[in-house]
Enzyme design. Structure first.
Site, PDB file in Angstrom:
ATOM      1  N   ARG A 119       0.808  -1.234   0.000  1.00 23.67           N
ATOM      2  CA  ARG A 119       0.000   0.000   0.000  1.00 23.67           C
ATOM      3  C   ARG A 119       0.839   1.281   0.000  1.00 23.67           C
ATOM      4  NH1 ARG A 119      -2.917  -2.906   4.028  1.00 23.67           N
ATOM      5  NH2 ARG A 119      -4.681  -4.033   3.100  1.00 23.67           N
ATOM      6  N   LYS A 156       2.323  11.281 -11.659  1.00 22.11           N
ATOM      7  CA  LYS A 156       1.457  10.361 -12.400  1.00 22.11           C
ATOM      8  C   LYS A 156       2.222   9.058 -12.629  1.00 22.11           C
ATOM      9  CE  LYS A 156      -1.685  13.122 -15.239  1.00 22.11           C
ATOM     10  NZ  LYS A 156      -2.097  13.344 -16.633  1.00 22.11           N
ATOM     11  N   GLU A 203       8.116  18.398 -25.601  1.00 22.86           N
ATOM     12  CA  GLU A 203       7.459  18.698 -24.320  1.00 22.86           C
ATOM     13  C   GLU A 203       8.024  19.988 -23.722  1.00 22.86           C
ATOM     14  OE1 GLU A 203       4.875  16.919 -23.300  1.00 22.86           O
ATOM     15  OE2 GLU A 203       5.112  14.890 -24.102  1.00 22.86           O
ATOM     16  N   LYS A 236       6.237  22.857 -14.851  1.00 23.52           N
ATOM     17  CA  LYS A 236       5.391  21.703 -14.547  1.00 23.52           C
ATOM     18  C   LYS A 236       5.045  21.696 -13.062  1.00 23.52           C
ATOM     19  CE  LYS A 236       4.134  17.008 -15.170  1.00 23.52           C
ATOM     20  NZ  LYS A 236       4.269  15.724 -15.844  1.00 23.52           N
ATOM     21  N   GLU A 262      -5.405  16.579 -11.494  1.00 19.58           N
ATOM     22  CA  GLU A 262      -5.988  16.879 -12.790  1.00 19.58           C
ATOM     23  C   GLU A 262      -7.498  16.984 -12.743  1.00 19.58           C
ATOM     24  OE1 GLU A 262      -4.081  14.886 -15.999  1.00 19.58           O
ATOM     25  OE2 GLU A 262      -5.577  15.507 -17.446  1.00 19.58           O
ATOM     26  N   ARG A 270      -4.468  21.276 -14.500  1.00 20.60           N
ATOM     27  CA  ARG A 270      -3.411  20.372 -14.969  1.00 20.60           C
ATOM     28  C   ARG A 270      -3.659  19.880 -16.397  1.00 20.60           C
ATOM     29  NH1 ARG A 270      -0.189  15.684 -11.525  1.00 20.60           N
ATOM     30  NH2 ARG A 270       1.067  14.955 -13.254  1.00 20.60           N
ATOM     31  N   ASN A 317      -1.777  18.777 -21.358  1.00 22.99           N
ATOM     32  CA  ASN A 317      -2.100  17.885 -22.467  1.00 22.99           C
ATOM     33  C   ASN A 317      -2.223  18.628 -23.791  1.00 22.99           C
ATOM     34  OD1 ASN A 317      -2.261  15.415 -20.962  1.00 22.99           O
ATOM     35  ND2 ASN A 317      -4.101  16.281 -20.018  1.00 22.99           N
ATOM     36  N   HIS A 335      -1.871  16.877 -27.128  1.00 22.94           N
ATOM     37  CA  HIS A 335      -1.887  15.446 -26.847  1.00 22.94           C
ATOM     38  C   HIS A 335      -3.101  14.710 -27.394  1.00 22.94           C
ATOM     39  CE1 HIS A 335       1.564  16.301 -24.383  1.00 22.94           C
ATOM     40  NE2 HIS A 335       1.663  15.054 -23.968  1.00 22.94           N
ATOM     41  N   HIS A 365      -2.172  11.623 -29.382  1.00 22.99           N
ATOM     42  CA  HIS A 365      -2.594  10.259 -29.047  1.00 22.99           C
ATOM     43  C   HIS A 365      -3.265   9.575 -30.226  1.00 22.99           C
ATOM     44  CE1 HIS A 365      -2.631  11.007 -24.416  1.00 22.99           C
ATOM     45  NE2 HIS A 365      -1.473  10.545 -24.839  1.00 22.99           N
ATOM     46  N   HIS A 407       6.251   9.256 -28.764  1.00 23.85           N
ATOM     47  CA  HIS A 407       5.225  10.089 -28.136  1.00 23.85           C
ATOM     48  C   HIS A 407       5.497  11.582 -28.376  1.00 23.85           C
ATOM     49  CE1 HIS A 407       2.445  11.631 -25.104  1.00 23.85           C
ATOM     50  NE2 HIS A 407       3.456  12.299 -24.567  1.00 23.85           N
TER      51      HIS A 407
HETATM   52  N1  LIG Z   1       3.993  10.101 -15.765  1.00 17.91           N
HETATM   53  C1  LIG Z   1       3.865  11.116 -16.601  1.00 17.91           C
HETATM   54  O1  LIG Z   1       3.476  12.212 -16.208  1.00 17.91           O
HETATM   55  C2  LIG Z   1       4.209  10.914 -18.046  1.00 17.91           C
HETATM   56  C3  LIG Z   1       4.336  12.017 -18.888  1.00 17.91           C
HETATM   57  C4  LIG Z   1       4.726  11.782 -20.199  1.00 17.91           C
HETATM   58  C5  LIG Z   1       4.978  10.502 -20.650  1.00 17.91           C
HETATM   59  N2  LIG Z   1       4.832   9.452 -19.796  1.00 17.91           N
HETATM   60  C6  LIG Z   1       5.125   8.081 -20.223  1.00 17.91           C
HETATM   61  O2  LIG Z   1       6.515   7.994 -20.508  1.00 17.91           O
HETATM   62  C7  LIG Z   1       6.728   6.948 -21.457  1.00 17.91           C
HETATM   63  C8  LIG Z   1       7.682   7.451 -22.502  1.00 17.91           C
HETATM   64  O3  LIG Z   1       8.907   7.781 -21.861  1.00 17.91           O
HETATM   65  P1  LIG Z   1      10.261   7.926 -22.699  1.00 17.91           P
HETATM   66  O4  LIG Z   1      10.014   8.797 -23.837  1.00 17.91           O
HETATM   67  O5  LIG Z   1      11.311   8.270 -21.724  1.00 17.91           O
HETATM   68  O6  LIG Z   1      10.458   6.445 -23.308  1.00 17.91           O
HETATM   69  P2  LIG Z   1      11.248   5.162 -22.743  1.00 17.91           P
HETATM   70  O7  LIG Z   1      11.190   5.075 -21.301  1.00 17.91           O
HETATM   71  O8  LIG Z   1      10.736   4.020 -23.529  1.00 17.91           O
HETATM   72  O9  LIG Z   1      12.763   5.483 -23.191  1.00 17.91           O
HETATM   73  C9  LIG Z   1      13.082   5.587 -24.560  1.00 17.91           C
HETATM   74  C10 LIG Z   1      14.248   4.664 -24.943  1.00 17.91           C
HETATM   75  O10 LIG Z   1      15.470   5.248 -24.494  1.00 17.91           O
HETATM   76  C11 LIG Z   1      16.213   4.294 -23.748  1.00 17.91           C
HETATM   77  N3  LIG Z   1      17.030   5.072 -22.818  1.00 17.91           N
HETATM   78  C12 LIG Z   1      16.612   5.667 -21.671  1.00 17.91           C
HETATM   79  N4  LIG Z   1      17.597   6.417 -21.174  1.00 17.91           N
HETATM   80  C13 LIG Z   1      18.656   6.288 -21.991  1.00 17.91           C
HETATM   81  C14 LIG Z   1      19.953   6.848 -22.000  1.00 17.91           C
HETATM   82  N5  LIG Z   1      20.344   7.753 -21.092  1.00 17.91           N
HETATM   83  N6  LIG Z   1      20.796   6.477 -22.982  1.00 17.91           N
HETATM   84  C15 LIG Z   1      20.372   5.626 -23.949  1.00 17.91           C
HETATM   85  N7  LIG Z   1      19.153   5.082 -24.011  1.00 17.91           N
HETATM   86  C16 LIG Z   1      18.301   5.426 -23.036  1.00 17.91           C
HETATM   87  C17 LIG Z   1      15.176   3.407 -23.168  1.00 17.91           C
HETATM   88  O11 LIG Z   1      15.696   2.157 -22.780  1.00 17.91           O
HETATM   89  C18 LIG Z   1      14.175   3.302 -24.300  1.00 17.91           C
HETATM   90  O12 LIG Z   1      14.595   2.336 -25.226  1.00 17.91           O
HETATM   91  C19 LIG Z   1       5.358   6.576 -21.988  1.00 17.91           C
HETATM   92  O13 LIG Z   1       4.983   5.325 -21.448  1.00 17.91           O
HETATM   93  C20 LIG Z   1       4.440   7.677 -21.486  1.00 17.91           C
HETATM   94  O14 LIG Z   1       3.121   7.217 -21.235  1.00 17.91           O
HETATM   95  C21 LIG Z   1       4.453   9.631 -18.511  1.00 17.91           C
HETATM   96 ZN   LIG Z   2       3.434  14.081 -23.341  1.00 19.17          ZN
END
Ligand SMILES: NC(=O)c1ccc[n+]([C@@H]2O[C@H](COP(=O)([O-])OP(=O)(O)OC[C@H]3O[C@@H](n4cnc5c(N)ncnc54)[C@H](O)[C@@H]3O)[C@@H](O)[C@H]2O)c1
Ligand SMILES: [Zn+2]
Ligand SMILES: NC(=O)c1ccc[n+]([C@@H]2O[C@H](COP(=O)([O-])OP(=O)(O)OC[C@H]3O[C@@H](n4cnc5c(N)ncnc54)[C@H](O)[C@@H]3O)[C@@H](O)[C@H]2O)c1
Ligand SMILES: [Zn+2]
Lengths: 361, 361
Positions: A119, A141, A183, A225, A235, A239, A243, A246, A250, A263
């Site tokens: 929890r 999030k 972003e 942010k 949100e 907040r 988006n 987005h 999406h 993304h």
């Molecule tokens: N929680 C939130 O508020 C929020 C906001 C935006 C996006 N997201 C989520 O984030 C995810 C996307 O995140 P992302 O764009 O970081 O993608 P990701 O986590 O898939 O990373 C992208 C790629 O880069 C690689 N990588 C990471 N760090 C590296 C480094 N320093 N050197 C080399 N390779 C590296 C990873 O292994 C992966 O293959 C989605 O699932 C999305 O839904 C969440």
């Molecule tokens: Zn985003």
């Protein structure tokens, strides 16, 4: 070192931004912690796993490393269970701490594991992609995907600290840098016109990972942010402006199949579409629309949307989690630096799709 | 109607206690709700599913019924996913509401689904077992089991209302009534000596489900639980006293295989053991120990613990989630109506096991 503070009802915590921060991760572990699990993936572990483990060993605590498969496809319950299995097998208790070392996927899954293991236990974010550093690691999030929808199961759960090492961006593929910059400029568009102008002036330095420019861009993004999230953690209102771009984005991601465009790339293009829609419905100037399109192009993101078919576009936008009682609403810009949330006439939307989508021949 | 108010940082909500409350469930649905899902199991649905559906239809909203398999064995991720599947297939949005209609299993799973669907939607508890009415529906603990441990994955997440219909107890097997009464007398033991004495005097009326006695016992139990939870929602201190009798009880449940004894039965017996341990270490009078044993027996719960072997007993008690850094600690009574949390000498524990465990021949 730069430090930005985030304050929400769910928790208050520092974001540390500095070159070489990975060496000082021990500073972010709470004093009464009983053990630490680094949650990461294979790719990131190969680059930074040992360094993080050595830095955390300075706490004198037991440190284990949980290596997940790499990719959005693994952001699911099975992967989450790998974390729970490891924690239970190693008898991790309620005072143990998780550290998310990776991009947004690792951060989201690890954060949700922390939110729900016994929890809720504490966790630290150590984001290694630009997108994770300026966006996903801040604000609490967390989520995993469900076969019927992305991020459908999750929690609002704040970390105890965010540790951003700007050096790790050097191993990140350029496409991921461009996606992260989408972003970054988003914050300027919705809330800070001056920062948007600064991005226009420094786009070359940013794409070249020039340290001073990159550190400033990350800090300002985190500040903006944090500002939004501190006013609306869950949100229920404000907040939602985060988006911007987005809903279109999406639809592109889902329409082409997740992973075809990154993304951030989809959001970049979606911001151009949302700017056009703002011009059509709120009178955003055509000069401003051009500035949006030019900067999205300059950071290396696409500005022309794929042809999914008009009906499919609308359909995909409706599945978005932001829909309420079936009504399609958008974040729009009356001017650069200001965002509003409102529904739009179907005709305006159709016109914008006609204008921004590249017809496939 | 009796109403008890619960106030925690995570939310403030009413507990309504009255005969026939199921007919008035619509009163507890928030005015801006967009749809309602009744989450229940096959057994409870057969008795009360239609009645709840009709009552909720008075809101004018769409009402769906999600029927889970019955049993602790189904308190897991697969069952949780049945709920997510149904919500997504029916396009439930962030303003939809879940209603948990059932015992503690349904309440815990439905509560965790509400805590995590789209990062949290609202839910109402309509508990139908005595244990759920006096304990699990109040206080916001939600969870599912993991193969390596009970309730290992969950969240603190408060309902928007608790609706207790005392009439539904009439279809509950007598063994379940006895198990629920164990938690009722627990409140007296840890916090309210007068209520404990009242239970001693009214035990026959309670076992006969005499309405006035039962309503009072439920109300007082909810008040006492609300009092504790409002001071310590996340169990960082005081809330642990609610686990009186539970370290022994969990060892019995796990040692015999979950389901052999009901949870409340194991807790009843565990309270006798914890009273003995209180006598051995804190000087609780032998007269008080006798009162505990006599009342546990009078409500219909076992007072003699099964022989699991001394080493196995200790081992099983150590797995309990309340252990921290490996130390075995107990909730103990200096006197009836007051509880403390402390570690005990191994010899005292051995002596109590010797005294309370029935040797198998
Ligand atoms: N929680 C939130 O508020 C929020 C906001 C935006 C996006 N997201 C989520 O984030 C995810 C996307 O995140 P992302 O764009 O970081 O993608 P990701 O986590 O898939 O990373 C992208 C790629 O880069 C690689 N990588 C990471 N760090 C590296 C480094 N320093 N050197 C080399 N390779 C590296 C990873 O292994 C992966 O293959 C989605 O699932 C999305 O839904 C969440
Ligand atoms: Zn985003
Ligand atoms: N969240 C908390 O704070 C908390 C506290 C204590 C226990 N719990 C959890 O609660 C669960 C045990 O709950 P429980 O004792 O209610 O068991 P349960 O939910 O399994 O219900 C017991 C049986 O009674 C049936 N039933 C329910 N209502 C009925 C009715 N009115 N008439 C006829 N049959 C009915 C059920 O279908 C089931 O077969 C455990 O999983 C335990 O971990 C949670
Ligand atoms: Zn209990």
């Amino acid at each position: 070192m730069s430090t930005v503070r985030v304050s929400t009802p769910g928790g208050s915590y520092p974001i540390h931004i500095e070159a070489g921060r990975l060496e000082r991760l021990a500073d972010s572990i709470p004093h009464d912690a009983t053990a630490i699990a680094i949650v990461t993936n294979r790719t990131v572990a190969a680059h930074y796993g040992e360094r993080a483990r050595r830095a955390l060993a300075q706490t004198g605590l037991r440190v284990i490393l949980i290596e997940l498969p790499d990719g959005e496809a693994y952001k699911d319950w099975q992967t989450l269970n790998l974390i729970f299995d490891a924690l239970l097998q190693n008898r991790f208790d309620r005072r143990s701490v998780l550290l998310a070392l990776g991009g947004g996927v690792v951060g989201d899954v690890c954060g949700f594991a922390a939110a729900t293991y016994m929890r809720g236990i504490r966790f630290v974010q150590a984001p290694t992609t630009l997108l994770a550093q300026v966006d996903s690691s801040v604000g609490g999030k967390t989520a995993v995907n469900h076969p019927l929808g992305k991020n459908m199961v999750g929690a609002f759960y704040q970390p105890v600290a965010v540790d951003i090492d700007t050096d790790v961006l050097n191993t990140l593929p350029p496409r991921e840098i461009s996606a992260g910059l989408a972003e970054v400029i988003k914050y300027g568009l919705i809330i800070d016109a001056e920062f948007f102008a600064w991005c226009e002036q420094n786009v070359a330095a940013l794409r070249a990972l020039e340290p001073a420019a990159m550190t400033y861009a990350i800090r300002r993004s985190c500040e903006l942010k944090a500002l939004v999230v501190s006013q609306d953690e869950r949100e229920t209102g404000l907040r939602a402006i985060l988006n911007f771009g987005h809903t279109f984005g999406h639809a592109i991601e889902a329409g082409l199949g997740f992973g075809t465009w990154l993304h951030g790339e989809a959001v970049g293009c979606g911001m151009v579409q949302a700017a056009e829609l703002s011009a059509a419905t709120l009178g955003l100037s055509s000069d401003s629309v051009d500035r949006v399109r030019n900067l999205v192009e300059a950071i290396g993101c696409p500005t022309q949307a794929p042809d999914l078919g008009a009906a499919r576009w609308i359909d995909l936008m409706q599945v978005d989690k932001k829909t309420e009682a079936g009504q399609l609403r958008f974040i729009l810009l009356p001017r650069i630096g200001q965002a509003v949330f409102q529904s739009v006439p179907a005709a305006a939307l159709q016109a914008v799709l006609g204008k921004t989508v590249v017809p496939s021949l």
